[in-house]
Design an enzyme around this catalytic site. Sequence first.
Site, mmCIF file in Angstrom:
data_model
loop_
_atom_site.group_PDB
_atom_site.id
_atom_site.type_symbol
_atom_site.label_atom_id
_atom_site.label_comp_id
_atom_site.label_asym_id
_atom_site.label_seq_id
_atom_site.Cartn_x
_atom_site.Cartn_y
_atom_site.Cartn_z
ATOM 1 N N PHE A 1 0.673 -0.893 0.298
ATOM 2 C CA PHE A 1 -0.001 0.041 0.095
ATOM 3 C C PHE A 1 0.885 1.039 0.384
ATOM 4 O O PHE A 1 1.609 1.392 1.195
ATOM 5 C CB PHE A 1 -1.156 0.130 1.168
ATOM 6 C CG PHE A 1 -1.812 1.204 1.495
ATOM 7 C CD1 PHE A 1 -3.118 0.663 0.871
ATOM 8 C CD2 PHE A 1 -1.571 2.321 1.977
ATOM 9 C CE1 PHE A 1 -4.100 1.790 0.019
ATOM 10 C CE2 PHE A 1 -3.031 2.718 2.102
ATOM 11 C CZ PHE A 1 -3.866 3.168 0.915
ATOM 12 N N ASP B 1 0.971 -4.551 8.184
ATOM 13 C CA ASP B 1 -0.235 -4.316 8.130
ATOM 14 C C ASP B 1 -1.072 -5.029 7.995
ATOM 15 O O ASP B 1 -1.333 -5.596 6.836
ATOM 16 C CB ASP B 1 0.542 -3.078 7.029
ATOM 17 C CG ASP B 1 -0.820 -2.572 6.902
ATOM 18 O OD1 ASP B 1 -2.082 -2.150 7.635
ATOM 19 O OD2 ASP B 1 -0.482 -0.855 6.198
ATOM 20 N N TYR C 1 -11.530 1.474 10.402
ATOM 21 C CA TYR C 1 -13.037 1.471 8.849
ATOM 22 C C TYR C 1 -13.011 0.483 8.043
ATOM 23 O O TYR C 1 -14.248 1.202 7.445
ATOM 24 C CB TYR C 1 -12.842 3.152 9.017
ATOM 25 C CG TYR C 1 -11.150 3.377 8.248
ATOM 26 C CD1 TYR C 1 -11.284 2.852 6.339
ATOM 27 C CD2 TYR C 1 -10.274 3.569 8.314
ATOM 28 C CE1 TYR C 1 -10.022 3.248 5.924
ATOM 29 C CE2 TYR C 1 -9.361 4.686 7.589
ATOM 30 C CZ TYR C 1 -8.904 4.479 6.308
ATOM 31 O OH TYR C 1 -8.235 4.130 5.552
ATOM 32 N N LYS C 2 -11.704 -0.398 8.173
ATOM 33 C CA LYS C 2 -12.434 -0.711 7.110
ATOM 34 C C LYS C 2 -12.932 -2.405 7.688
ATOM 35 O O LYS C 2 -14.337 -1.912 7.836
ATOM 36 C CB LYS C 2 -11.262 -1.784 6.372
ATOM 37 C CG LYS C 2 -10.480 -0.308 5.242
ATOM 38 C CD LYS C 2 -9.117 -1.171 4.914
ATOM 39 C CE LYS C 2 -8.616 0.169 4.296
ATOM 40 N NZ LYS C 2 -7.493 0.181 4.161
ATOM 41 N N ARG D 1 -13.355 -4.036 -8.083
ATOM 42 C CA ARG D 1 -12.168 -4.922 -6.753
ATOM 43 C C ARG D 1 -13.578 -4.605 -5.813
ATOM 44 O O ARG D 1 -14.128 -3.631 -6.082
ATOM 45 C CB ARG D 1 -11.367 -3.739 -6.099
ATOM 46 C CG ARG D 1 -11.457 -4.681 -4.814
ATOM 47 C CD ARG D 1 -10.247 -3.281 -4.262
ATOM 48 N NE ARG D 1 -10.219 -2.368 -3.574
ATOM 49 C CZ ARG D 1 -9.441 -1.496 -2.255
ATOM 50 N NH1 ARG D 1 -8.775 -1.832 -2.393
ATOM 51 N NH2 ARG D 1 -10.595 -0.262 -2.041
HETATM 52 C C1 LIG Z 1 -5.986 1.657 4.564
HETATM 53 C C2 LIG Z 1 -4.844 1.527 4.669
HETATM 54 C C3 LIG Z 1 -4.678 2.292 5.564
HETATM 55 C C4 LIG Z 1 -5.065 3.401 5.714
HETATM 56 O O1 LIG Z 1 -4.151 3.300 6.122
HETATM 57 P P1 LIG Z 1 -4.786 5.271 6.999
HETATM 58 O O2 LIG Z 1 -3.708 5.892 7.405
HETATM 59 O O3 LIG Z 1 -5.262 4.968 8.381
HETATM 60 O O4 LIG Z 1 -5.671 5.895 6.250
HETATM 61 C C5 LIG Z 1 -2.823 1.434 5.441
HETATM 62 N N1 LIG Z 1 -2.495 1.011 5.266
HETATM 63 C C6 LIG Z 1 -3.470 0.038 4.067
HETATM 64 C C7 LIG Z 1 -2.242 -1.271 3.632
HETATM 65 C C8 LIG Z 1 -4.270 -0.116 4.134
HETATM 66 O O5 LIG Z 1 -4.920 -0.798 3.410
#
Ligand SMILES: *Cc1c(COP(=O)(O)O)cnc(C)c1O
Length: 416
Positions: free
Chosen positions: A131, A203, A228-229, A375
């Site tokens: 990410f 992560d 939030y996911k 997706r």
């Molecule tokens: C959604 C997501 C994030 C989100 O990071 P925020 O800083 O909370 O916006 C980080 N890493 C991954 C792999 C994600 O899917």
Amino acid sequence: MVGEIAAEQNWSAVELDQADPLAQVRQGFELPEDLIYLDGNSLGPLPKAVPDAMARVIRAEWGAALIKSWNDHDWINLPSRVGEKIARLIGAAPGQVICTDSVSVNLFKVLAAALQLGRRPAKILSEVDNFPSDLYLVEGITALLGPDAPVFEVVQADALIDQLDTSVSIVLLTQVNFKTGAMHDLADLTARAHAVGALVIWDLSHSTGVVDLDLDAAKVDFAIGCGYKFLNGGPGAPAYVYVASRHQQRVSQPLSGWMGHAQPFDFSPNYQPAEGVKRFLSGTPAILSMTALNAALTVFGGLDLRQVRAKSEKLGAYLIHLVDNVEGDLELISPRDSRLRGSQVSFRHPLAYAIVQALIEVGVVGDFRAPDILRLGFNPLFNSFADIQRAVQSLAMILITERHLEARFSARKFVT
Ligand SMILES: *Cc1c(COP(=O)(O)O)cnc(C)c1O
């Protein structure tokens, strides 16, 4: 697993839903009746418990009890209380998880902690398809450290094991890839990293709440994850950080704010980190958004994550099976083997953006990831096999009628 998928080919969505032990969990969510929501991996829907919990905290606590609420309603320990609820979902014994800040900010903290703890010279190994925020954070900390900066190596996922040698001090990976849904073997890679003397940072943003994790058993060093996911904590919900007990007293983190101090209300001019994982707090917790996440987590009450994971694998297998029979140029880019996939299935298509927009118009919400990925994420807590069937029927209808070619579907919005 292959046998299981083969057996399912004769199953109907109705039968699959009738046999689903989690079918009733959907009642815990506020979801528009005719909407098929396949984007809970990006923003989880609203759990029914949230509005009342928010209203109570706003009216009775903030509104009436005001500042007394830090003690009387235990606001001060909300990060730990929510952290412990998350701990149960990721296989962490008490005292190792705290809810705070965003994933990106927490990654900065654990990167700094791991750099402190890891061997020198430091070298961070990650994958090029991680990410982007995770890669940006390494860039950021590298720029800050100047001559002491770690070497940063990013490789393709399939080269990770080859590149993992004794020069690596930190392995930074996301378990489930946000584009393809491909899932790393967390226990195996952690063991391999440890075998060459490296620390791991996982992560778990696309895993938490939907993959049956056991961080303690895998001896993970550090982890971060998203609120939030699949945890459904609401837009911008606070994230969490996991720090293995064995490391906690030996590390500090550079965002050493007062809430991570041993005695914040002594107002000492000198920083003295709190015991344990609390030292990973920085500033005042966002009580309102953490209240939403806290209430959202009640939908997991009593659920066995292995059951959640089993349904997730089946939903994915069913989706792939149905799309296999759809005419068009959809190219599956997620692993076919359910064991190697998180809770999403992705396809490549040159007009993926327009297809996603056309799906949204008929009430099937997935999302688009640049440059050409459609997706479809699913959360076993509220998605049914009938949802998957209707989504694929809509997809087939759009492709057959070429509805996605209508000009209005191509206007690109900022958030995709
Ligand atoms: C959604 C997501 C994030 C989100 O990071 P925020 O800083 O909370 O916006 C980080 N890493 C991954 C792999 C994600 O899917």
